[in-house]
Design an enzyme around this catalytic site. Structure first.
Site, PDB file in Angstrom:
ATOM      1  N   ASP A  72      -9.741  10.677   9.003  1.00  0.00           N
ATOM      2  CA  ASP A  72      -9.599  10.305   7.594  1.00  0.00           C
ATOM      3  C   ASP A  72     -10.352   9.004   7.315  1.00  0.00           C
ATOM      4  OD1 ASP A  72      -8.794  10.688   4.981  1.00  0.00           O
ATOM      5  OD2 ASP A  72      -6.824   9.787   5.255  1.00  0.00           O
ATOM      6  N   LYS A 101       4.347   0.134   8.456  1.00  0.00           N
ATOM      7  CA  LYS A 101       4.113   1.428   7.822  1.00  0.00           C
ATOM      8  C   LYS A 101       5.337   2.318   8.002  1.00  0.00           C
ATOM      9  CE  LYS A 101       1.024   5.399   7.703  1.00  0.00           C
ATOM     10  NZ  LYS A 101      -0.147   6.070   8.298  1.00  0.00           N
ATOM     11  N   THR A 143       4.443   4.515   3.082  1.00  0.00           N
ATOM     12  CA  THR A 143       4.346   3.251   2.352  1.00  0.00           C
ATOM     13  C   THR A 143       4.169   2.109   3.350  1.00  0.00           C
ATOM     14  OG1 THR A 143       5.840   4.138   0.672  1.00  0.00           O
ATOM     15  CG2 THR A 143       5.511   1.766   0.680  1.00  0.00           C
ATOM     16  N   VAL A 144       3.341   1.130   2.987  1.00  0.00           N
ATOM     17  CA  VAL A 144       3.094  -0.015   3.858  1.00  0.00           C
ATOM     18  C   VAL A 144       3.697  -1.265   3.222  1.00  0.00           C
ATOM     19  CG1 VAL A 144       1.375  -1.403   5.056  1.00  0.00           C
ATOM     20  CG2 VAL A 144       0.947   1.030   4.667  1.00  0.00           C
ATOM     21  N   GLY A 152       0.821  -1.209   0.000  1.00  0.00           N
ATOM     22  CA  GLY A 152       0.000   0.000   0.000  1.00  0.00           C
ATOM     23  C   GLY A 152       0.853   1.257   0.000  1.00  0.00           C
TER      24      GLY A 152
END
Length: 369
Positions: free
Chosen positions: A207, A108, A93-94, A87
């Site tokens: 979010d 993460k 970025t994961v 992801g």
């Protein structure tokens, strides 16, 4: 004479080798010392000393939370191999990682961290490490000895809800049934209600969107990505903060006032409910101008009694339409422009759970109800 020269050459060779060995040892020793100092610098810079001072035996604290080393996480991700990326987002970025005990985790790696908010970051880590809710992705630990902090979460294999609603992944070809969509909505609502009112310090996610809702093997929903979340002191109902979030999900009142409240999450959740109903994206420039915002398009369609025209076909064919109508009304309540007119997440969760209990033909049981 030849023997003397050979002896001199031998001594010189040995001396040279000794000098090379000593210099190499000194080089690696200095390099290692610098690396240790750099790790210590990052650890302090990222709030490690503050984290160490936090009580570890607080009631409800997680026993599984761990301080990982940079070496452990490098090895877990194959030195951050691109093939391990699962992801990407605006905040980092994961990576998919494999720990020595065979656990699969999601790591993460943030892009940047605001040094002025390190203490708040640590507070968030402490609070999230104490959360034990089946519908919130579990924070397993962190690493503070790198330039930016690394967070280690439980791995959730079925990816984001977004991919399954919008069929944007090769693993999401199966259409979600109405019952599954309703259950997922209930699980998200339960998690947000917990964060707002049951966590030790209330948390506003900030979010909420379908890409931040992950699904496990059983398609159980788990709320993820607290990168922009905010802790709310018990004596405050709102926070004045910079507007952050994702277009299409952003609370219009928050955008105008910069005052963040738990009702901002309620609005964003309302957009997710509409996604579940329509199978359409929260914001799309492929639609007509007046239809680009899914929330506005949905509210207009509801007002004009055109709800069935924007529902996903599978829902129209498979669903209890009484449930769908009530679900749509609840979504509209969440999307009220004024935050005070929206329900709380606790009220939303209760109402959704009530919908699940509706009979296929509720009018058959009017007297008993």
């Amino acid at each position: 004479m030849d023997q003397l020269l050979n002896f001199i050459y031998a001594v010189a060779g040995i001396s040279l080798i000794a000098i090379v060995v000593v210099c190499s040892w000194l080089y690696f020793a200095i390099k290692k010392r610098r690396l240790v100092k750099l790790k210590e610098k990052y650890f302090r810079q990222n709030g490690g000393l503050i984290l160490q001072q936090q009580p570890s035996s607080e009631e409800g604290s997680s026993k599984t939370f761990k301080m990982f080393t940079a070496k452990e996480l490098k090895k877990a991700t194959g030195y951050y191999d691109k093939s391990k990326i699962i992801g990407r987002g605006g905040y980092g970025t994961v990576y998919k990682g494999f720990l020595p005990d065979n656990r699969i985790v999601a790591i993460k790696k943030s892009k940047t961290v605001d040094e002025n908010q390190i203490e708040q970051f640590i507070n968030e880590v402490v609070v999230l490490s104490q959360i034990n809710h089946r519908n919130v992705v579990k924070l397993l630990g962190c690493c503070l000895e790198t330039r930016v902090p690394l967070l280690v979460y439980e791995y959730v294999p079925n990816g984001a809800l977004f991919n399954h609603i919008h069929k944007e992944s090769i693993t999401s070809t199966i259409s979600l049934s109405w019952n599954t969509r309703l259950r997922i909505a209930i699980e998200i609502a339960d998690a947000l209600s917990y964060l707002h009112s049951a966590a030790s310090i209330p948390i506003i996610h900030r979010d909420v969107k379908s890409t931040n809702i992950l699904l496990d093997d059983n398609f159980t929903a788990k709320v993820a990505d607290f990168g922009t979340s905010r802790l709310v002191p018990r004596d405050q109902k709102q926070l004045v903060t910079v507007v952050q979030g994702t277009l299409g999900y952003l609370d219009p009142e928050f955008m105008q006032t910069n005052q963040l409240t738990e009702k901002s999450d309620v609005y964003s959740f309302g957009v997710v409910l509409v996604e579940l109903l329509t199978g359409q994206k929260a914001l799309s420039f492929a639609r007509l101008e007046e239809q680009r915002s899914l929330a506005m398009y949905f509210l207009y369609s509801l007002k004009e009694n055109q709800l069935f025209e924007i529902l996903e076909n599978d829902i129209v064919e498979q669903s209890n339409m009484e449930q769908v109508k009530e679900f749509a009304k609840l979504a509209a309540k969440c999307l009220e422009v004024k935050g005070d007119e929206r329900p709380t997440m606790k009220e939303v969760a209760i109402e959704l759970d009530g919908l699940r209990k509706m009979e296929k033909h509720p009018w058959d049981n009017v007297e008993s109800n």
